[in-house]
Design an enzyme around this catalytic site. Structure first.
Site, short mmCIF file in Angstrom:
data_model
loop_
_atom_site.label_atom_id
_atom_site.label_comp_id
_atom_site.label_asym_id
_atom_site.label_seq_id
_atom_site.Cartn_x
_atom_site.Cartn_y
_atom_site.Cartn_z
N SER A 142 0.88 -1.03 0.04
CA SER A 142 -0.16 -0.11 -0.07
C SER A 142 0.84 1.02 0.19
CB SER A 142 -0.98 0.16 1.28
OG SER A 142 -1.53 1.23 1.46
N TYR A 183 -1.98 -0.32 10.23
CA TYR A 183 -2.15 -1.13 9.17
C TYR A 183 -0.91 -0.42 8.20
CZ TYR A 183 -3.75 -1.39 4.06
OH TYR A 183 -3.92 -1.73 2.77
#
Length: 248
Positions: free
Chosen positions: A143, A157
């Site tokens: 990501s 995350y």
């Protein structure tokens, strides 16, 4: 060599788009899912309609016993995995680090770091020439958050994806001489239902105007990069990252 592809977490979003695109390029595909059997079977039906072969297998890919069962099922029906996309991941509600529980942190790290590492372990036991395999290709779905940190939203995350990036770099060097390539993509604001898990299903629509390209990306755009990295067209790429963030 038969091309046998496992895409973890592929009943929806980027995983499903990757599986569908790969289906048009001669892969036999295992759709892995955690709980939504109907959605997984729906993806399989779309793949079969393209004339390709697919099966859906339920497994929690943060649990090694279930991963071993998943790979054994693929061995029995398709033969050994030759290509792996570590796509399955989890995210939690937006909050600061000082509000995060131990349970939340452990769940994120098991799903987003330990899980991909364990799936990779069992793929290497089949792909690596060191273990009698014929080589293969692995793509990790990271990501843009790994670069940006996601402050005040989900630093956990972002940190998990940073760990996945480091894993990609180290593993690529470790297995390069064994016929296995390891690469990663880093999506940014992508229109999928993944953002609903963080409590903000309309996140991309609200924030895409601030991107240099002025829009969020699509799962299909991410899938194009993943399938290219899997393919022989990317035969000299390992330890490589493709950022898909619209300029962010």
């Amino acid at each position: 060599m038969d091309k046998v592809l496992l895409v973890t977490g592929s009943s929806r979003g980027i995983g499903a788009a990757t599986a569908l695109l790969a289906a048009s390029q001669g892969y036999r595909i295992c759709i892995n899912y955690l709980s939504d059997h109907t959605a997984a079977e729906g993806v399989c039906q779309q793949i079969r309609a393209l004339g390709a072969t697919a099966m859906a297998v339920q497994a929690d890919v943060s649990n090694e016993d279930e991963i071993m069962r998943l790979f054994a099922r693929i061995d029995a029906e398709f033969g050994p995995v030759t290509h792996l996309v570590n796509n399955a991941a989890s995210i939690s509600q937006s909050c600061r680090v000082d509000d995060m529980s131990e349970f939340r942190l452990l769940k994120i790290m098991m799903s987003n770091v330990v899980g991909p590492m364990l799936c990779t372990k069992h793929a290497l036991l089949r792909m690596s020439k060191r273990h009698g395999g014929q080589g293969g290709s692995i793509v990790n779905v990271s990501s843009i958050a790994a670069r940006l940190g996601s402050p005040n939203e989900y630093v956990d995350y972002a940190a998990s994806k940073g760990a996945l990036d480091t894993f990609t770099i180290g593993l690529a060097k470790e297995v390069a001489a064994e016929g296995v390539r390891v690469n990663a993509v880093r999506p940014g604001y992508i229109h999928t239902d993944f953002h609903a898990l963080s409590g903000d299903p309309f996140r991309v629509s609200k924030l895409e105007g601030g991107l240099p390209m002025g829009r969020g990306g699509t799962a299909d755009e991410v899938a194009q990069a993943i399938v290219w990295l899997l393919s022989d067209q990317a035969s000299y790429a390992t330890g490589t990252f493709i950022d898909l963030g619209g300029g962010r």
